[in-house]
Design a protein around this motif. Structure first.
Motif, short mmCIF file in Angstrom:
data_model
loop_
_atom_site.label_atom_id
_atom_site.label_comp_id
_atom_site.label_asym_id
_atom_site.label_seq_id
_atom_site.Cartn_x
_atom_site.Cartn_y
_atom_site.Cartn_z
N GLU B 37 0.82 -1.20 0.00
CA GLU B 37 0.00 0.00 0.00
C GLU B 37 0.86 1.25 0.00
O GLU B 37 0.57 2.22 -0.71
CB GLU B 37 -0.90 -0.02 1.24
CG GLU B 37 -2.08 0.91 1.15
CD GLU B 37 -2.84 0.93 2.47
OE1 GLU B 37 -3.28 -0.17 2.88
OE2 GLU B 37 -2.94 2.01 3.09
N GLN B 38 1.91 1.18 0.79
CA GLN B 38 2.80 2.34 0.83
C GLN B 38 3.44 2.59 -0.53
O GLN B 38 3.55 3.72 -0.99
CB GLN B 38 3.91 2.12 1.87
CG GLN B 38 3.45 2.35 3.29
CD GLN B 38 4.53 2.08 4.30
OE1 GLN B 38 5.48 1.35 3.99
NE2 GLN B 38 4.40 2.64 5.47
N THR B 40 2.26 1.71 -3.42
CA THR B 40 1.26 2.22 -4.35
C THR B 40 1.05 3.72 -4.15
O THR B 40 0.98 4.49 -5.11
CB THR B 40 -0.08 1.49 -4.19
OG1 THR B 40 0.17 0.08 -4.20
CG2 THR B 40 -1.04 1.83 -5.30
N THR B 41 0.97 4.07 -2.88
CA THR B 41 0.81 5.49 -2.57
C THR B 41 1.99 6.27 -3.13
O THR B 41 1.83 7.32 -3.77
CB THR B 41 0.75 5.71 -1.05
OG1 THR B 41 -0.24 4.81 -0.51
CG2 THR B 41 0.39 7.14 -0.73
N PHE B 42 3.16 5.74 -2.89
CA PHE B 42 4.37 6.40 -3.33
C PHE B 42 4.38 6.54 -4.86
O PHE B 42 4.71 7.58 -5.41
CB PHE B 42 5.59 5.61 -2.86
CG PHE B 42 6.86 6.42 -2.84
CD1 PHE B 42 8.04 5.86 -2.41
CD2 PHE B 42 6.89 7.75 -3.27
CE1 PHE B 42 9.21 6.60 -2.40
CE2 PHE B 42 8.06 8.49 -3.27
CZ PHE B 42 9.22 7.90 -2.83
N ARG B 43 4.00 5.45 -5.52
CA ARG B 43 3.99 5.49 -6.98
C ARG B 43 3.01 6.53 -7.48
O ARG B 43 3.31 7.26 -8.42
CB ARG B 43 3.62 4.11 -7.54
CG ARG B 43 4.80 3.22 -7.60
CD ARG B 43 4.53 1.96 -8.36
NE ARG B 43 5.61 1.02 -8.06
CZ ARG B 43 5.46 -0.25 -7.89
NH1 ARG B 43 4.27 -0.80 -7.97
NH2 ARG B 43 6.49 -1.02 -7.61
N THR B 44 1.86 6.58 -6.85
CA THR B 44 0.88 7.57 -7.28
C THR B 44 1.43 8.97 -7.08
O THR B 44 1.29 9.84 -7.95
CB THR B 44 -0.43 7.43 -6.46
OG1 THR B 44 -0.77 6.05 -6.42
CG2 THR B 44 -1.55 8.22 -7.09
N GLN B 45 2.07 9.15 -5.96
CA GLN B 45 2.65 10.47 -5.70
C GLN B 45 3.75 10.78 -6.71
O GLN B 45 3.91 11.92 -7.15
CB GLN B 45 3.20 10.53 -4.28
CG GLN B 45 2.09 10.53 -3.24
CD GLN B 45 2.61 10.62 -1.83
OE1 GLN B 45 3.72 10.16 -1.56
NE2 GLN B 45 1.81 11.18 -0.95
#
Lengths: 179, 250
Positions: B37-38, B40-45
């Motif tokens: 999840e982290q 994915t969040t990072f990738r989105t950011q």
């Protein structure tokens, strides 16, 4: 870029190994190609027609890097030009070389154009006039080497474009155009 | 839980072990899920970041390099495919593809002179000269990335380190350790002599000449017999820039 007068020298001219004949075939071929092009370019722009191997020809040495072409190298590069039909030895000992930055046939065409552009189709001129007369000024014919000029004229004579006749002295050999 | 002897006790112990194991697996799964999840969040950011700073990434080589570093930390390779989000968003795939083509061109063009080995700095200089009209500046880092993509295509391109410099090899020639050492020595002045190699590397004359002969045959070296001291010098076009061989400028 280093210059000789207003002639821009190529970069290889400043790289010492190019002044030594290379032993490896592929490298040698590249080297010969570069020198052939340089010699032709230089002679064309400076209107040099004859190179004497034992004379001080500016391309044969580069004082900036303290290198000079050996006699063997000079002969090798000029012989390559001869093989290509871009030069001719004037003597058996290969001391003088006639440089044909235009081939004889090309000179012949230049003469034909010169005649047409000046409306000289049926006229008579001395050989000297062709190379130094008023009409020649500003054209490539101006100052052309006599040997080359005569060869081109003879070629045109064989094709029936003109007739060469002798005057009273060698200086006023003449040409009657019939183009 | 009190240990009880006997079969019942063994069963309880086994059940306990199972439960611990399940718990352990759950914990691991939770950790992994959290990490995913982290990421994915990072990738989105990261994608947001890329969108916002698209122009900077295109125009600024230093910025671009740092962006690449960030991407690799998150396991994202903007160049992995020419299609897909990254390539489309940034058009970066095209940029490196184009660089790659130009690099191949330059290597081919200079091969007669340097035998298929060119130093990275000179390659970049030639590349910049070619791209003078382009708005996008090119760094050595960009060259290295483009070359690593070329490698994937199997063009035989390789970057090797010799001493302090990086050389780009575009021919299958393999350099052995002896050759590398000579190239490294040559970096100082652009040439070496047999005596120098014997002295500095403690080689025999035979070993030195063998190495030189191979380098000559491969077109990586040229001889120079023109110095007034009469000593033969072996020059290596790949370690010098032809345009600065003797301080002559283009």
């Amino acid at each position: 870029m280093q210059k000789l007068g207003d002639f821009k020298l190529p970069q290889f001219f400043n790289y010492p190994p190019y002044f030594t004949l290379q032993p490896v075939r592929d490298t040698r071929e590249k080297q010969v190609q570069l020198w052939k092009e340089l010699i032709l370019d230089y002679c064309r722009t400076q209107k040099i027609f004859v190179i004497g191997l034992e004379e001080e020809f500016p391309l044969f040495s580069n004082p900036a890097i303290e290198r000079s072409l050996s006699h063997e190298a000079r002969e090798a590069f000029l012989s390559a030009l001869v093989s290509e039909g871009r030069a001719e030895w004037l003597d058996k000992r290969h001391r003088k070389c006639l440089i044909l930055w235009h081939r004889i046939q090309e000179w012949a065409n230049i003469i034909l154009n010169f005649v047409k552009e000046n409306g000289l189709e049926d006229s008579v001129m001395t050989v000297e006039e062709i190379r130094s007369g008023i009409e020649s000024r500003g054209t490539e014919l101006h100052g052309i080497d006599r040997t080359i000029l005569m060869r081109a004229l003879k070629l045109l004579e064989q094709k029936g474009k003109l007739a060469i006749f002798k005057g009273t002295t060698a200086d006023d050999e003449g040409v009657k155009f019939s183009i | 839980m009190r240990r009880r002897p006997g079969i019942g006790g063994l069963q309880t112990a086994a059940a306990a072990r199972d439960q611990y194991r399940l718990l352990g697996e759950n914990v691991a799964k939770i950790r992994t899920d959290l990490m995913k999840e982290q990421l994915t969040t990072f990738r989105t950011q990261l994608e947001d970041f890329a969108r916002k700073h698209k122009n900077d990434i295109r125009k600024n080589p230093a910025f671009r390099s740092q962006f690449h570093d960030m991407c690799s930390k998150v396991g994202v390779d903007p160049l992995a495919s020419n299609k897909g989000f990254w390539a489309e968003l940034l058009g970066i795939g095209d940029f490196y593809y184009e660089l790659g083509v130009q690099i191949v061109d330059i290597c081919l063009a200079t091969r007669p002179h340097n035998g298929g080995l060119i130093n990275l700095q000179e390659l970049c200089n030639l590349l910049r000269q070619r791209r003078k009209s382009d708005r996008e500046a090119v760094s050595e880092d960009d060259c290295l990335r483009a070359i690593s993509k070329l490698k994937v295509l199997g063009n035989g391109f390789e970057v090797i380190s010799v001493g302090k410099r990086k050389l780009v090899r575009s021919v299958p020639t393999e350099l052995n350790k002896d050759h590398n050492e000579i190239l490294e020595l040559a970096q100082a002045q652009g040439f070496v002599t047999v005596a120098e190699v014997e002295r500095r590397l403690s080689w025999t004359t035979g070993r030195a000449i063998d190495a030189f002969d191979t380098l000559l045959d491969e077109g990586l070296a040229m001889i120079d017999d023109g110095h007034r001291d009469g000593i033969r010098r072996y020059w290596f076009p790949c370690v010098s820039s032809i345009s600065t061989a003797v301080g002559a400028d283009t």
